[in-house]
Enzyme design. Structure first.
Site, PDB file in Angstrom:
ATOM      1  N   GLY A  57      -2.708  14.291   2.734  1.00  0.00           N
ATOM      2  CA  GLY A  57      -2.425  13.392   3.860  1.00  0.00           C
ATOM      3  C   GLY A  57      -1.093  12.715   3.587  1.00  0.00           C
ATOM      4  O   GLY A  57      -0.193  13.314   2.984  1.00  0.00           O
ATOM      5  N   ARG A  58      -1.013  11.448   3.990  1.00  0.00           N
ATOM      6  CA  ARG A  58       0.261  10.726   3.841  1.00  0.00           C
ATOM      7  C   ARG A  58       0.710  10.612   2.381  1.00  0.00           C
ATOM      8  O   ARG A  58       1.870  10.840   2.057  1.00  0.00           O
ATOM      9  CB  ARG A  58       0.129   9.319   4.417  1.00  0.00           C
ATOM     10  CG  ARG A  58       0.339   9.280   5.909  1.00  0.00           C
ATOM     11  CD  ARG A  58       0.299   7.853   6.387  1.00  0.00           C
ATOM     12  NE  ARG A  58      -1.078   7.466   6.598  1.00  0.00           N
ATOM     13  CZ  ARG A  58      -1.561   7.026   7.758  1.00  0.00           C
ATOM     14  NH1 ARG A  58      -0.768   6.895   8.787  1.00  0.00           N
ATOM     15  NH2 ARG A  58      -2.828   6.693   7.883  1.00  0.00           N
ATOM     16  N   ILE A  59      -0.226  10.263   1.478  1.00  0.00           N
ATOM     17  CA  ILE A  59       0.145  10.050   0.074  1.00  0.00           C
ATOM     18  C   ILE A  59       0.455  11.393  -0.589  1.00  0.00           C
ATOM     19  O   ILE A  59       1.467  11.545  -1.280  1.00  0.00           O
ATOM     20  CB  ILE A  59      -0.980   9.292  -0.679  1.00  0.00           C
ATOM     21  CG1 ILE A  59      -1.196   7.919  -0.036  1.00  0.00           C
ATOM     22  CG2 ILE A  59      -0.648   9.153  -2.169  1.00  0.00           C
ATOM     23  CD1 ILE A  59      -2.383   7.123  -0.574  1.00  0.00           C
ATOM     24  N   THR A  61      -5.333   9.386  -8.473  1.00  0.00           N
ATOM     25  CA  THR A  61      -4.905   8.038  -8.069  1.00  0.00           C
ATOM     26  C   THR A  61      -5.694   7.599  -6.832  1.00  0.00           C
ATOM     27  O   THR A  61      -5.324   6.621  -6.178  1.00  0.00           O
ATOM     28  CB  THR A  61      -3.391   8.003  -7.722  1.00  0.00           C
ATOM     29  OG1 THR A  61      -3.131   9.025  -6.754  1.00  0.00           O
ATOM     30  CG2 THR A  61      -2.530   8.213  -8.934  1.00  0.00           C
ATOM     31  N   ARG A  65      -9.801   7.646  -6.032  1.00  0.00           N
ATOM     32  CA  ARG A  65     -10.943   6.817  -6.407  1.00  0.00           C
ATOM     33  C   ARG A  65     -11.610   7.424  -7.640  1.00  0.00           C
ATOM     34  O   ARG A  65     -11.798   8.643  -7.717  1.00  0.00           O
ATOM     35  CB  ARG A  65     -11.965   6.732  -5.260  1.00  0.00           C
ATOM     36  CG  ARG A  65     -11.539   5.841  -4.100  1.00  0.00           C
ATOM     37  CD  ARG A  65     -11.481   4.360  -4.491  1.00  0.00           C
ATOM     38  NE  ARG A  65     -11.101   3.493  -3.383  1.00  0.00           N
ATOM     39  CZ  ARG A  65      -9.870   3.016  -3.179  1.00  0.00           C
ATOM     40  NH1 ARG A  65      -8.876   3.329  -4.001  1.00  0.00           N
ATOM     41  NH2 ARG A  65      -9.629   2.204  -2.162  1.00  0.00           N
ATOM     42  N   GLU A  93     -14.460   0.363 -12.747  1.00  0.00           N
ATOM     43  CA  GLU A  93     -13.245  -0.405 -13.028  1.00  0.00           C
ATOM     44  C   GLU A  93     -13.679  -1.847 -13.250  1.00  0.00           C
ATOM     45  O   GLU A  93     -14.483  -2.344 -12.455  1.00  0.00           O
ATOM     46  CB  GLU A  93     -12.268  -0.323 -11.850  1.00  0.00           C
ATOM     47  CG  GLU A  93     -11.660   1.063 -11.731  1.00  0.00           C
ATOM     48  CD  GLU A  93     -10.718   1.217 -10.532  1.00  0.00           C
ATOM     49  OE1 GLU A  93     -10.420   0.217  -9.864  1.00  0.00           O
ATOM     50  OE2 GLU A  93     -10.316   2.356 -10.260  1.00  0.00           O
ATOM     51  N   HIS A 115      -5.398   0.860 -12.021  1.00  0.00           N
ATOM     52  CA  HIS A 115      -5.405   0.839 -10.543  1.00  0.00           C
ATOM     53  C   HIS A 115      -4.204   0.054  -9.996  1.00  0.00           C
ATOM     54  O   HIS A 115      -4.363  -0.955  -9.312  1.00  0.00           O
ATOM     55  CB  HIS A 115      -6.726   0.264 -10.020  1.00  0.00           C
ATOM     56  CG  HIS A 115      -7.034   0.710  -8.610  1.00  0.00           C
ATOM     57  ND1 HIS A 115      -8.295   0.965  -8.157  1.00  0.00           N
ATOM     58  CD2 HIS A 115      -6.228   0.955  -7.549  1.00  0.00           C
ATOM     59  CE1 HIS A 115      -8.266   1.328  -6.887  1.00  0.00           C
ATOM     60  NE2 HIS A 115      -7.007   1.334  -6.494  1.00  0.00           N
TER      61      HIS A 115
HETATM   62  C1  DGY Z   1      -6.001   1.009  -1.583  1.00  0.00           C
HETATM   63  O1  DGY Z   1      -5.189   0.453  -0.838  1.00  0.00           O
HETATM   64  O2  DGY Z   1      -6.990   1.603  -1.164  1.00  0.00           O
HETATM   65  C2  DGY Z   1      -5.750   0.902  -3.045  1.00  0.00           C
HETATM   66  O3  DGY Z   1      -6.440   1.861  -3.770  1.00  0.00           O
HETATM   67  C3  DGY Z   1      -6.166  -0.470  -3.518  1.00  0.00           C
HETATM   68  O4  DGY Z   1      -7.557  -0.552  -3.510  1.00  0.00           O
END
Ligand code: DGY
Length: 325
Positions: A154-156, A235, A237, A266, A285
């Site tokens: 997706g975007r990331i 990065t 979950r 976490e 995180h």
């Molecule tokens: C998000 O914006 O979802 C980051 O993982 C911070 O929780």
């Protein structure tokens, strides 16, 4: 109208809410609220500005069903029972877009850190082990031309793909429910089956949302299909990878290395074996943790709060079907 804010936020952010006539109550203790405290403070407010990992489950939502808006200061909304919120008529806002590049940069950082064993080497210096120049000792691996596999483009994922393509000329493969035309047209990314993603990736980076389908999807079985030389990056979950299976895979050379910005639970315990492995890099995180990005996230949260409290549609709404009621 009153807004409960679950963390201390910058004065400028608070001022923009005060300027709109809202009263603020801010949680200032340096610890998470208990479920009871969260309900207690939210019950007497009209809106919630939720920063941090607050669990907004069915019980919370039912008890606080009077809320006009819940504005999450995050893009992820896996800690909210969205179905319950929608049923109760509570709009949920989030902060998409503004953290994509920064989170992708965190994956890019982890990938390089693992490939060159950077955190491990730094720890060795602290232990007084700079060592002498041994040309073949404890080497890292190259990233140039290696295959980047993205789970959830997706975007990331797109931002990471761009960085890897431009910096290291990495061919991109990905697995998604739907094809990503931009990645295919601009970066030559290729859609592959999940099994092919596992088998072909030199670096496999996770960017999907956490759901029933994706929870624990990286486990003993899936790690065993990956290359022995592969680097696993998460990065997204922490509960998308099975931590014990990941630890075993690394200890038994099933895969080469791992970089995690997210763990389950976490915080990670300080004696977790993953923290002591040379080919592993763990961050607490910090995916979106830059001054610029956090300010933009808070600004979007403010926009959602103002819209919701004025009875308008949230500009960044996770559950738009709430407006169909
Ligand atoms: C998000 O914006 O979802 C980051 O993982 C911070 O929780």
């Amino acid at each position: 109208m009153k807004i409960f804010i679950t963390r201390e936020v910058p004065a400028t952010i608070k001022q923009s809410l005060v300027d709109n006539g809202f009263q603020l109550v801010e949680w200032t203790e340096k610890r998470d609220l208990t479920a009871h405290e969260l309900i207690h403070h939210t019950k007497s407010s009209d809106a919630l500005f939720s920063v941090g990992g607050n669990q907004l489950d069915r019980h919370f939502l039912k008890t606080c069903s009077h809320l006009k808006v819940i504005a999450l200061c995050s893009v992820g909304y896996d800690r909210v029972d969205i179905a319950a919120a929608t049923k109760l008529g509570i709009p949920i806002g989030n902060t998409p877009g503004v953290l994509s590049k920064t989170t992708a940069d965190t994956a890019f950082l982890l990938m390089q850190t693992v490939a060159r064993k950077a955190i491990h080497k730094h720890k060795e210096i602290l232990r007084g082990n700079w060592g002498f120049f041994d040309p073949m000792a404890d080497l890292g691996v190259e990233l140039h031309g290696k295959i980047l596999g993205i789970y959830g483009l997706g975007r990331i994922g797109l931002e990471l793909a761009k960085s890897c393509r431009h910096a290291f000329d990495m061919p991109i493969i990905y697995h998604n429910r739907s094809k990503n035309e931009t990645a295919e047209n601009e970066l030559g990314a290729r859609w592959v089956s999940f099994d092919d993603l596992l088998r072909q990736s030199d670096v496999l980076s996770v960017h999907a949302n956490l759901s029933k389908e994706t929870q624990g999807i990286f486990n003993r079985d899936t790690f065993s299909k990956m290359k022995k030389s592969a680097i696993f990056i998460n990065t997204a979950r922490g509960s998308m990878h099975h931590e014990v299976d990941l630890t075993n895979a690394l200890e038994n050379n099933v895969i080469w290395g791992a970089g995690l910005d997210v763990t389950d639970p976490e915080p990670m315990e300080a004696d977790n074996p993953l923290l002591y492995m040379p080919n592993v890099a763990i961050l607490p995180h910090i995916g979106s943790a830059t001054i610029e990005t956090r300010m933009k996230m808070m600004q979007l949260t403010v926009q959602n709060l103002i819209a919701g409290l004025h009875g308008n549609r949230l500009p960044h709404c996770v559950n738009p079907t709430v407006y169909e009621r």
